[in-house]
Design a protein around this motif. Sequence first.
Motif, PDB file in Angstrom:
ATOM      1  N   GLU A 153      11.624  -3.129  -1.954  1.00 32.07           N
ATOM      2  CA  GLU A 153      11.236  -3.607  -0.624  1.00 32.07           C
ATOM      3  C   GLU A 153       9.803  -3.194  -0.304  1.00 32.07           C
ATOM      4  O   GLU A 153       9.023  -3.981   0.232  1.00 32.07           O
ATOM      5  CB  GLU A 153      12.194  -3.064   0.441  1.00 32.07           C
ATOM      6  CG  GLU A 153      11.866  -3.516   1.855  1.00 32.07           C
ATOM      7  CD  GLU A 153      11.958  -5.021   2.068  1.00 32.07           C
ATOM      8  OE1 GLU A 153      11.340  -5.505   3.033  1.00 32.07           O
ATOM      9  OE2 GLU A 153      12.633  -5.731   1.291  1.00 32.07           O
ATOM     10  N   ILE A 154       9.444  -1.972  -0.623  1.00 28.74           N
ATOM     11  CA  ILE A 154       8.093  -1.478  -0.353  1.00 28.74           C
ATOM     12  C   ILE A 154       7.055  -2.361  -1.039  1.00 28.74           C
ATOM     13  O   ILE A 154       6.051  -2.743  -0.431  1.00 28.74           O
ATOM     14  CB  ILE A 154       7.946  -0.012  -0.807  1.00 28.74           C
ATOM     15  CG1 ILE A 154       8.833   0.907   0.052  1.00 28.74           C
ATOM     16  CG2 ILE A 154       6.496   0.443  -0.731  1.00 28.74           C
ATOM     17  CD1 ILE A 154       8.930   2.334  -0.457  1.00 28.74           C
ATOM     18  N   VAL A 155       7.299  -2.708  -2.300  1.00 27.58           N
ATOM     19  CA  VAL A 155       6.348  -3.505  -3.079  1.00 27.58           C
ATOM     20  C   VAL A 155       6.071  -4.854  -2.414  1.00 27.58           C
ATOM     21  O   VAL A 155       4.964  -5.377  -2.494  1.00 27.58           O
ATOM     22  CB  VAL A 155       6.856  -3.690  -4.528  1.00 27.58           C
ATOM     23  CG1 VAL A 155       6.094  -4.761  -5.275  1.00 27.58           C
ATOM     24  CG2 VAL A 155       6.770  -2.372  -5.267  1.00 27.58           C
ATOM     25  N   ARG A 156       7.028  -5.385  -1.697  1.00 31.18           N
ATOM     26  CA  ARG A 156       6.843  -6.681  -1.022  1.00 31.18           C
ATOM     27  C   ARG A 156       5.868  -6.597   0.156  1.00 31.18           C
ATOM     28  O   ARG A 156       5.527  -7.623   0.755  1.00 31.18           O
ATOM     29  CB  ARG A 156       8.188  -7.229  -0.547  1.00 31.18           C
ATOM     30  CG  ARG A 156       9.048  -7.739  -1.680  1.00 31.18           C
ATOM     31  CD  ARG A 156      10.203  -8.577  -1.148  1.00 31.18           C
ATOM     32  NE  ARG A 156      11.317  -7.774  -0.691  1.00 31.18           N
ATOM     33  CZ  ARG A 156      12.360  -7.433  -1.448  1.00 31.18           C
ATOM     34  NH1 ARG A 156      12.409  -7.836  -2.698  1.00 31.18           N
ATOM     35  NH2 ARG A 156      13.325  -6.715  -0.958  1.00 31.18           N
ATOM     36  N   HIS A 157       5.433  -5.369   0.474  1.00 25.31           N
ATOM     37  CA  HIS A 157       4.553  -5.193   1.634  1.00 25.31           C
ATOM     38  C   HIS A 157       3.267  -4.433   1.327  1.00 25.31           C
ATOM     39  O   HIS A 157       2.465  -4.192   2.230  1.00 25.31           O
ATOM     40  CB  HIS A 157       5.326  -4.462   2.736  1.00 25.31           C
ATOM     41  CG  HIS A 157       6.553  -5.183   3.150  1.00 25.31           C
ATOM     42  ND1 HIS A 157       6.532  -6.289   3.979  1.00 25.31           N
ATOM     43  CD2 HIS A 157       7.849  -4.993   2.818  1.00 25.31           C
ATOM     44  CE1 HIS A 157       7.766  -6.732   4.148  1.00 25.31           C
ATOM     45  NE2 HIS A 157       8.581  -5.975   3.460  1.00 25.31           N
ATOM     46  N   VAL A 158       3.031  -4.070   0.077  1.00 18.70           N
ATOM     47  CA  VAL A 158       1.839  -3.303  -0.283  1.00 18.70           C
ATOM     48  C   VAL A 158       0.574  -4.099   0.074  1.00 18.70           C
ATOM     49  O   VAL A 158       0.431  -5.258  -0.309  1.00 18.70           O
ATOM     50  CB  VAL A 158       1.843  -2.945  -1.791  1.00 18.70           C
ATOM     51  CG1 VAL A 158       0.506  -2.340  -2.217  1.00 18.70           C
ATOM     52  CG2 VAL A 158       2.977  -1.986  -2.090  1.00 18.70           C
ATOM     53  N   LEU A 159      -0.291  -3.482   0.859  1.00 17.25           N
ATOM     54  CA  LEU A 159      -1.586  -4.040   1.261  1.00 17.25           C
ATOM     55  C   LEU A 159      -1.490  -5.366   2.010  1.00 17.25           C
ATOM     56  O   LEU A 159      -2.488  -6.067   2.160  1.00 17.25           O
ATOM     57  CB  LEU A 159      -2.517  -4.184   0.042  1.00 17.25           C
ATOM     58  CG  LEU A 159      -2.999  -2.879  -0.572  1.00 17.25           C
ATOM     59  CD1 LEU A 159      -3.593  -3.123  -1.958  1.00 17.25           C
ATOM     60  CD2 LEU A 159      -4.031  -2.211   0.335  1.00 17.25           C
ATOM     61  N   GLU A 160      -0.324  -5.713   2.515  1.00 20.70           N
ATOM     62  CA  GLU A 160      -0.149  -7.023   3.144  1.00 20.70           C
ATOM     63  C   GLU A 160      -0.995  -7.215   4.396  1.00 20.70           C
ATOM     64  O   GLU A 160      -1.402  -8.341   4.689  1.00 20.70           O
ATOM     65  CB  GLU A 160       1.322  -7.307   3.445  1.00 20.70           C
ATOM     66  CG  GLU A 160       1.905  -6.504   4.586  1.00 20.70           C
ATOM     67  CD  GLU A 160       3.370  -6.822   4.833  1.00 20.70           C
ATOM     68  OE1 GLU A 160       3.897  -7.798   4.291  1.00 20.70           O
ATOM     69  OE2 GLU A 160       3.997  -6.051   5.585  1.00 20.70           O
ATOM     70  N   ASP A 161      -1.285  -6.149   5.133  1.00 15.67           N
ATOM     71  CA  ASP A 161      -2.124  -6.301   6.328  1.00 15.67           C
ATOM     72  C   ASP A 161      -3.563  -6.641   5.973  1.00 15.67           C
ATOM     73  O   ASP A 161      -4.256  -7.308   6.733  1.00 15.67           O
ATOM     74  CB  ASP A 161      -2.123  -5.015   7.162  1.00 15.67           C
ATOM     75  CG  ASP A 161      -0.815  -4.793   7.890  1.00 15.67           C
ATOM     76  OD1 ASP A 161       0.014  -5.719   7.951  1.00 15.67           O
ATOM     77  OD2 ASP A 161      -0.619  -3.666   8.401  1.00 15.67           O
ATOM     78  N   LEU A 162      -4.024  -6.179   4.830  1.00 14.56           N
ATOM     79  CA  LEU A 162      -5.406  -6.407   4.425  1.00 14.56           C
ATOM     80  C   LEU A 162      -5.579  -7.702   3.637  1.00 14.56           C
ATOM     81  O   LEU A 162      -6.656  -8.304   3.660  1.00 14.56           O
ATOM     82  CB  LEU A 162      -5.899  -5.227   3.591  1.00 14.56           C
ATOM     83  CG  LEU A 162      -5.893  -3.893   4.344  1.00 14.56           C
ATOM     84  CD1 LEU A 162      -6.235  -2.753   3.414  1.00 14.56           C
ATOM     85  CD2 LEU A 162      -6.850  -3.946   5.515  1.00 14.56           C
ATOM     86  N   ASN A 163      -4.528  -8.115   2.927  1.00 17.21           N
ATOM     87  CA  ASN A 163      -4.547  -9.387   2.209  1.00 17.21           C
ATOM     88  C   ASN A 163      -3.102  -9.833   2.023  1.00 17.21           C
ATOM     89  O   ASN A 163      -2.423  -9.384   1.098  1.00 17.21           O
ATOM     90  CB  ASN A 163      -5.238  -9.255   0.855  1.00 17.21           C
ATOM     91  CG  ASN A 163      -5.365 -10.597   0.139  1.00 17.21           C
ATOM     92  OD1 ASN A 163      -4.651 -11.553   0.441  1.00 17.21           O
ATOM     93  ND2 ASN A 163      -6.273 -10.664  -0.816  1.00 17.21           N
TER      94      ASN A 163
END
Length: 177
Positions: free
Chosen positions: A41-51
């Motif tokens: 689950e964490i991997v699905r959100h890594v750096l998502e706010d920045l790209n």
Amino acid sequence: MNTSKTTDGQTRFEGRCWKFGDNIPTDRLVKTQYVFDPMEEIVRHVLEDLNPAFPLEVQPGDIVVAGKHFGQSSGRAIATKALKATGIGCVAADTFARTFYRNCFEVGLPPFEFEGITDLVSDGDQLVIDIAEGLFSNLTTGEVRHATPADPFLLDMLAMGGLINLVASRPDWALGK
């Protein structure tokens, strides 16, 4: 020539560049709301706010490139573990927050520190980085530069897959020998 290898047999990485800016805290890599979730689950959100495309499109072997003081703030190793779990080959930055830099080696994520790297890349460029040789090459632009190679002890830590495996492989360390 240093012959240390990471756990997948590499100190040389080739992949697509994902470029990020300066002063990115670990909370932007992994948002607080996800730190206790399963890694899938964490991997699905890594750096998502920045790209927002990053967690959806990152491919094994890709290279994250960031500016100054990447990984600042919290010393949570979950940020380096999550970045590694995306499958990237390595992470490069102009400079790293020191705790983040050491956490990379401790979890087996190869870091490459090279002042000015963000000036040499654009998102999507094809890069080659060799952390043992201190080599940077942008195959898209033809830029080639040399940096300080990673310390042999830290390369050994990477070769073992991180600090825990390194210490487990050296029981004499526990005995002070």
